[in-house]
Design an enzyme around this catalytic site. Structure first.
Site, PDB file in Angstrom:
ATOM      1  N   TYR A 154       0.752  -1.192  -0.179  1.00 30.27           N
ATOM      2  CA  TYR A 154      -0.006   0.112  -0.055  1.00 30.27           C
ATOM      3  C   TYR A 154       0.960   1.354  -0.060  1.00 30.27           C
ATOM      4  O   TYR A 154       0.540   2.206  -1.013  1.00 30.27           O
ATOM      5  CB  TYR A 154      -0.768  -0.009   1.297  1.00 30.27           C
ATOM      6  CG  TYR A 154      -1.855   1.112   1.289  1.00 30.27           C
ATOM      7  CD1 TYR A 154      -2.960   1.036   0.436  1.00 30.27           C
ATOM      8  CD2 TYR A 154      -1.934   2.088   2.355  1.00 30.27           C
ATOM      9  CE1 TYR A 154      -3.862   2.220   0.480  1.00 30.27           C
ATOM     10  CE2 TYR A 154      -2.709   3.106   2.462  1.00 30.27           C
ATOM     11  CZ  TYR A 154      -3.775   3.070   1.602  1.00 30.27           C
ATOM     12  OH  TYR A 154      -4.739   4.259   1.566  1.00 30.27           O
ATOM     13  N   LYS A 158       0.914   4.262  -2.695  1.00 30.91           N
ATOM     14  CA  LYS A 158       0.591   5.429  -2.538  1.00 30.91           C
ATOM     15  C   LYS A 158       1.812   6.712  -2.711  1.00 30.91           C
ATOM     16  O   LYS A 158       1.608   7.617  -3.183  1.00 30.91           O
ATOM     17  CB  LYS A 158       0.164   5.796  -1.102  1.00 30.91           C
ATOM     18  CG  LYS A 158      -1.287   5.072  -0.780  1.00 30.91           C
ATOM     19  CD  LYS A 158      -2.417   5.595  -1.851  1.00 30.91           C
ATOM     20  CE  LYS A 158      -3.809   4.854  -1.671  1.00 30.91           C
ATOM     21  NZ  LYS A 158      -4.750   5.489  -2.375  1.00 30.91           N
TER      22      LYS A 158
HETATM   23  P1  NAD Z   1     -13.579   1.987   0.901  1.00 31.32           P
HETATM   24  O1  NAD Z   1     -13.322   0.789   0.896  1.00 31.32           O
HETATM   25  O2  NAD Z   1     -14.754   2.638   2.021  1.00 31.32           O
HETATM   26  O3  NAD Z   1     -13.976   2.708  -0.531  1.00 31.32           O
HETATM   27  C1  NAD Z   1     -13.298   2.455  -1.529  1.00 31.32           C
HETATM   28  C2  NAD Z   1     -14.010   2.502  -2.964  1.00 31.32           C
HETATM   29  O4  NAD Z   1     -13.235   2.089  -3.772  1.00 31.32           O
HETATM   30  C3  NAD Z   1     -15.417   1.688  -2.898  1.00 31.32           C
HETATM   31  O5  NAD Z   1     -16.384   2.578  -3.498  1.00 31.32           O
HETATM   32  C4  NAD Z   1     -14.765   0.617  -3.852  1.00 31.32           C
HETATM   33  O6  NAD Z   1     -16.109   0.093  -4.563  1.00 31.32           O
HETATM   34  C5  NAD Z   1     -13.901   1.364  -4.750  1.00 31.32           C
HETATM   35  N1  NAD Z   1     -13.118   0.637  -5.565  1.00 31.32           N
HETATM   36  C6  NAD Z   1     -12.223  -0.616  -4.950  1.00 31.32           C
HETATM   37  N2  NAD Z   1     -11.482  -1.117  -6.226  1.00 31.32           N
HETATM   38  C7  NAD Z   1     -12.063  -0.517  -7.340  1.00 31.32           C
HETATM   39  C8  NAD Z   1     -11.818  -0.696  -8.586  1.00 31.32           C
HETATM   40  N3  NAD Z   1     -10.629  -1.737  -9.224  1.00 31.32           N
HETATM   41  N4  NAD Z   1     -12.092  -0.115  -9.626  1.00 31.32           N
HETATM   42  C9  NAD Z   1     -13.329   1.121  -9.236  1.00 31.32           C
HETATM   43  N5  NAD Z   1     -13.706   1.319  -7.832  1.00 31.32           N
HETATM   44  C10 NAD Z   1     -13.035   0.419  -7.033  1.00 31.32           C
HETATM   45  O7  NAD Z   1     -12.350   3.135   1.045  1.00 31.32           O
HETATM   46  P2  NAD Z   1     -12.109   4.621   1.557  1.00 31.32           P
HETATM   47  O8  NAD Z   1     -11.599   4.560   2.989  1.00 31.32           O
HETATM   48  O9  NAD Z   1     -13.296   5.794   1.270  1.00 31.32           O
HETATM   49  O10 NAD Z   1     -11.070   5.041   0.600  1.00 31.32           O
HETATM   50  C11 NAD Z   1     -10.981   5.689  -0.610  1.00 31.32           C
HETATM   51  C12 NAD Z   1      -9.675   6.207  -0.866  1.00 31.32           C
HETATM   52  O11 NAD Z   1      -8.779   6.969   0.257  1.00 31.32           O
HETATM   53  C13 NAD Z   1      -8.579   5.066  -1.167  1.00 31.32           C
HETATM   54  O12 NAD Z   1      -7.852   5.140  -2.132  1.00 31.32           O
HETATM   55  C14 NAD Z   1      -7.695   4.926   0.127  1.00 31.32           C
HETATM   56  O13 NAD Z   1      -6.608   4.397  -0.257  1.00 31.32           O
HETATM   57  C15 NAD Z   1      -7.778   6.218   0.559  1.00 31.32           C
HETATM   58  N6  NAD Z   1      -7.196   6.477   1.960  1.00 31.32           N
HETATM   59  C16 NAD Z   1      -8.182   6.026   3.094  1.00 31.32           C
HETATM   60  C17 NAD Z   1      -7.898   6.137   4.129  1.00 31.32           C
HETATM   61  C18 NAD Z   1      -8.812   5.376   5.403  1.00 31.32           C
HETATM   62  O14 NAD Z   1      -8.533   5.341   6.483  1.00 31.32           O
HETATM   63  N7  NAD Z   1     -10.136   4.928   4.980  1.00 31.32           N
HETATM   64  C19 NAD Z   1      -6.716   6.768   4.584  1.00 31.32           C
HETATM   65  C20 NAD Z   1      -5.940   7.327   3.524  1.00 31.32           C
HETATM   66  C21 NAD Z   1      -6.367   7.218   2.208  1.00 31.32           C
END
Ligand code: NAD
Length: 258
Positions: A154, A158
């Site tokens: 990951y 990133k």
């Molecule tokens: P989540 O798992 O709640 O949602 C992820 C979304 O991405 C979902 O809608 C899923 O269907 C979609 N997705 C996954 N694989 C896919 C693909 N191959 N094609 C299209 N859509 C796809 O995640 P989140 O927490 O809302 O995270 C969103 C972004 O934020 C991510 O890139 C994650 O790395 C980043 N992020 C999250 C956090 C956290 O703590 N939640 C922290 C830092 C960064």
């Protein structure tokens, strides 16, 4: 209504951060396409927004698949007219000590988090260049700014997403287009719930202990709300974000200073 007349595509818009960003941009006047692999989730988000009088469409897409991205891009341009804003938010975050990471897992994470960002940017950038206006917001992570144990894949993805952000920002710097990354710490979304489950299973602790482990990295001892990420995305897409490009903006409660 600072985004009135703008078309916006949000990948991974079915839940969590993407869902909050879609609502925030739509409430600011943008017509939005929410896209993700899970059709039922994006249809529910689009229906919620439409019920509130906002313009929203759901288009299913796997961002790691070029044909799927190109089909989504054509459908999005047809529905919205122009796509002026792209939020590359779709992502996955499995955790494992590096010695247990399989090549399959590595390729899957890179395929979604990095290649997905590349494919979607490549699909929508030409239209932005033609019109001389565009905003690309990549939802990266604090894991793109520093390393942490058990999430090497990951972290690598990133870091790559942020490198891509900086390079493309430079390439289009004088073309009316800005490209930025937002780098959150732990956000209150299904992805973090999944992290809690993984810690619970792998470390043999209770869900409460797993959450405490996550909050130990948080100076304010809380999860970030998805709306806090959406507010920064909105700022980057609006008039007042015009001068900001090539940045990796941490929303991490000051965690990086510790
Ligand atoms: P989540 O798992 O709640 O949602 C992820 C979304 O991405 C979902 O809608 C899923 O269907 C979609 N997705 C996954 N694989 C896919 C693909 N191959 N094609 C299209 N859509 C796809 O995640 P989140 O927490 O809302 O995270 C969103 C972004 O934020 C991510 O890139 C994650 O790395 C980043 N992020 C999250 C956090 C956290 O703590 N939640 C922290 C830092 C960064």
């Amino acid at each position: 209504m600072s985004l009135k007349g703008r078309g916006a595509v949000i990948t991974g818009g079915g839940r969590g951060i993407g869902k909050a960003v879609a609502r925030c941009l739509a409430e600011a006047g943008a017509s939005v396409v929410v896209s993700a692999r899970s059709t039922n989730e994006i249809e529910a988000v689009a229906a919620e927004l439409k019920a509130d009088g906002l313009e929203a469409h759901a288009i299913t897409c796997d961002v790691s698949d070029e044909a799927s991205v190109n089909a989504m891009a054509s459908a999005a341009m047809e529905r919205l007219g122009t796509v002026d804003i792209l939020v590359n938010n779709a992502g996955i975050a499995p955790s494992n000590p590096v010695k247990r990471v399989t090549l399959e897992e590595w390729n899957r994470v890179m395929g979604i988090n990095v290649t997905g960002t590349f494919l979607c940017t490549k699909a929508f950038l030409p239209g932005m260049l033609e019109r001389g206006w565009g905003r690309v917001v990549n939802v990266a992570s604090v894991a793109g700014l520093r390393g942490s144990r058990y999430i090497a894949t990951y972290c690598a993805s990133k870091h790559a997403q942020i490198g891509f952000t900086r390079a493309v920002a430079d390439e289009v710097a004088d073309k009316g287009i800005t490209v930025n990354a937002i780098c959150p710490g732990y956000v209150d979304t299904p992805m973090t719930e999944y992290s809690v489950t993984q810690i619970t299973e792998k470390a043999g602790v209770s869900p409460e202990e797993a959450l405490q482990h996550i909050l130990a990295t948080s100076p304010q001892k809380r999860l970030i709300r998805p709306e806090e990420i959406a507010a920064v995305a909105l700022m980057l897409c609006g008039k007042d974000g015009e001068g900001i490009s090539g940045q990796a903006i941490a929303i991490d409660q000051g965690q990086g200073n510790h």
